[in-house]
Design a protein around this motif. Structure first.
Motif, mmCIF file in Angstrom:
data_model
loop_
_atom_site.group_PDB
_atom_site.id
_atom_site.type_symbol
_atom_site.label_atom_id
_atom_site.label_comp_id
_atom_site.label_asym_id
_atom_site.label_seq_id
_atom_site.Cartn_x
_atom_site.Cartn_y
_atom_site.Cartn_z
ATOM 1 N N SER A 111 0.865 -1.181 0.000
ATOM 2 C CA SER A 111 0.000 0.000 0.000
ATOM 3 C C SER A 111 0.901 1.231 0.000
ATOM 4 O O SER A 111 2.114 1.118 0.211
ATOM 5 C CB SER A 111 -0.898 0.030 1.243
ATOM 6 O OG SER A 111 -0.110 0.390 2.384
ATOM 7 N N ASN A 155 -2.025 -1.600 9.552
ATOM 8 C CA ASN A 155 -1.762 -2.976 9.996
ATOM 9 C C ASN A 155 -0.290 -3.109 10.372
ATOM 10 O O ASN A 155 0.589 -2.646 9.646
ATOM 11 C CB ASN A 155 -2.026 -3.996 8.871
ATOM 12 C CG ASN A 155 -3.491 -4.180 8.563
ATOM 13 O OD1 ASN A 155 -3.936 -3.935 7.443
ATOM 14 N ND2 ASN A 155 -4.254 -4.615 9.531
ATOM 15 N N ARG A 206 -3.438 1.698 5.691
ATOM 16 C CA ARG A 206 -4.617 1.201 4.979
ATOM 17 C C ARG A 206 -5.586 2.342 4.700
ATOM 18 O O ARG A 206 -5.695 3.280 5.486
ATOM 19 C CB ARG A 206 -5.314 0.117 5.825
ATOM 20 C CG ARG A 206 -4.429 -1.083 6.147
ATOM 21 C CD ARG A 206 -4.001 -1.805 4.882
ATOM 22 N NE ARG A 206 -5.136 -2.303 4.153
ATOM 23 C CZ ARG A 206 -5.645 -3.539 4.293
ATOM 24 N NH1 ARG A 206 -5.087 -4.378 5.124
ATOM 25 N NH2 ARG A 206 -6.685 -3.921 3.595
ATOM 26 N N ASP A 229 -9.529 3.493 3.160
ATOM 27 C CA ASP A 229 -10.900 3.012 2.955
ATOM 28 C C ASP A 229 -11.049 2.459 1.540
ATOM 29 O O ASP A 229 -10.663 3.123 0.572
ATOM 30 C CB ASP A 229 -11.905 4.158 3.162
ATOM 31 C CG ASP A 229 -12.058 4.484 4.649
ATOM 32 O OD1 ASP A 229 -11.677 3.645 5.482
ATOM 33 O OD2 ASP A 229 -12.545 5.596 4.962
ATOM 34 N N GLY A 230 -11.540 1.245 1.426
ATOM 35 C CA GLY A 230 -11.807 0.657 0.113
ATOM 36 C C GLY A 230 -10.588 0.053 -0.567
ATOM 37 O O GLY A 230 -10.673 -0.373 -1.714
ATOM 38 N N ASP A 231 -9.433 -0.008 0.112
ATOM 39 C CA ASP A 231 -8.256 -0.588 -0.552
ATOM 40 C C ASP A 231 -8.351 -2.109 -0.575
ATOM 41 O O ASP A 231 -9.344 -2.699 -0.136
ATOM 42 C CB ASP A 231 -6.940 -0.067 0.048
ATOM 43 C CG ASP A 231 -6.678 -0.586 1.459
ATOM 44 O OD1 ASP A 231 -7.390 -1.479 1.916
ATOM 45 O OD2 ASP A 231 -5.747 -0.058 2.112
ATOM 46 N N ASP A 232 -7.320 -2.766 -1.061
ATOM 47 C CA ASP A 232 -7.316 -4.210 -1.266
ATOM 48 C C ASP A 232 -7.440 -4.967 0.053
ATOM 49 O O ASP A 232 -6.481 -5.119 0.785
ATOM 50 C CB ASP A 232 -6.011 -4.573 -1.988
ATOM 51 C CG ASP A 232 -5.891 -6.059 -2.234
ATOM 52 O OD1 ASP A 232 -6.868 -6.778 -1.947
ATOM 53 O OD2 ASP A 232 -4.836 -6.468 -2.713
ATOM 54 N N ARG A 233 -8.612 -5.476 0.328
ATOM 55 C CA ARG A 233 -8.877 -6.153 1.612
ATOM 56 C C ARG A 233 -8.108 -7.469 1.739
ATOM 57 O O ARG A 233 -7.980 -8.013 2.820
ATOM 58 C CB ARG A 233 -10.376 -6.445 1.750
ATOM 59 C CG ARG A 233 -11.200 -5.208 1.885
ATOM 60 C CD ARG A 233 -11.184 -4.682 3.321
ATOM 61 N NE ARG A 233 -11.495 -3.271 3.301
ATOM 62 C CZ ARG A 233 -11.095 -2.403 4.217
ATOM 63 N NH1 ARG A 233 -10.364 -2.798 5.232
ATOM 64 N NH2 ARG A 233 -11.407 -1.139 4.131
ATOM 65 N N GLY A 234 -7.632 -7.994 0.608
ATOM 66 C CA GLY A 234 -6.938 -9.275 0.646
ATOM 67 C C GLY A 234 -5.512 -9.182 1.154
ATOM 68 O O GLY A 234 -4.812 -10.180 1.249
ATOM 69 N N ASN A 275 -5.126 -11.091 5.527
ATOM 70 C CA ASN A 275 -6.382 -11.768 5.877
ATOM 71 C C ASN A 275 -6.169 -13.250 6.135
ATOM 72 O O ASN A 275 -5.102 -13.792 5.886
ATOM 73 C CB ASN A 275 -7.447 -11.554 4.803
ATOM 74 C CG ASN A 275 -7.178 -12.364 3.561
ATOM 75 O OD1 ASN A 275 -6.072 -12.881 3.359
ATOM 76 N ND2 ASN A 275 -8.166 -12.503 2.717
#
Ligand code: AMP
Ligand code: ZN
Length: 142
Positions: free
Chosen positions: A37, A84, A107, A109-114, A117
């Motif tokens: 990111s 994170n 991080r 808002d709306g970035d790559d949640r994967g 995880n």
């Protein structure tokens, strides 16, 4: 001790250039070369330790203060909505460079949640109890 054949020892001690955002007598914080990111950073101790288990108590104690400081700076400077902290130990955990490092990952808002995880599984109360006992028993020996 620093190791001459370790890339992160060489970066942490300034023998190889990096995008350094913070440095003190124990740590250098750099931008990750292949960021997950915008503003993805790595905290590198200047002394070599393969992983968390080799890191001295003194370094462990200081680490979190550095992590919080640079995380807060990234939040303010880059407008990150979250951060994170990720720290991999061993190949099974995805560690690719065998010199301790902590990832600080801003991080948005709306970035790559994967990015960070795992798959949540249903837990079995009996198995959980056994795990609880096993870890507590190991801790009681320390
Ligand atoms: P890990 O998978 O936790 O061992 O992460 C290693 C990280 O180091 C990865 O995110 C890489 O992109 C990063 N990395 C590897 N070599 C360099 C380098 N020379 N400068 C900055 N970051 C690096
Ligand atoms: Zn090293």
């Amino acid at each position: 001790m620093k190791k001459d054949d370790c890339i992160f020892c060489r970066i942490a001690n300034g023998d190889i250039g990096s995008n350094t955002v913070y440095e003190d007598e124990d740590f250098r914080v750099i931008l990750d070369l292949n960021p997950g990111s915008r503003g993805h950073m790595l905290i590198l101790p200047k002394e070599h330790a393969d992983d968390l288990f080799e890191l001295s108590d003194e370094y462990c104690e200081k680490l979190m203060l550095v992590a919080r400081k640079v995380a807060l700076a990234a939040k303010e400077a880059l407008g990150a909505q979250g951060i994170n902290l990720v720290q991999n130990n061993g190949e099974a955990a995805g560690q690719t460079v065998k010199h301790f490092h902590m990832h600080i990952i801003p991080r948005y808002d709306g970035d790559d949640r994967g990015m960070v995880n795992w798959t949540p599984h249903e837990s079995d109360p009996e198995a959980q109890k056994q795990i609880e006992e096993a870890i507590k028993s190991e801790l009681s020996k320390m």
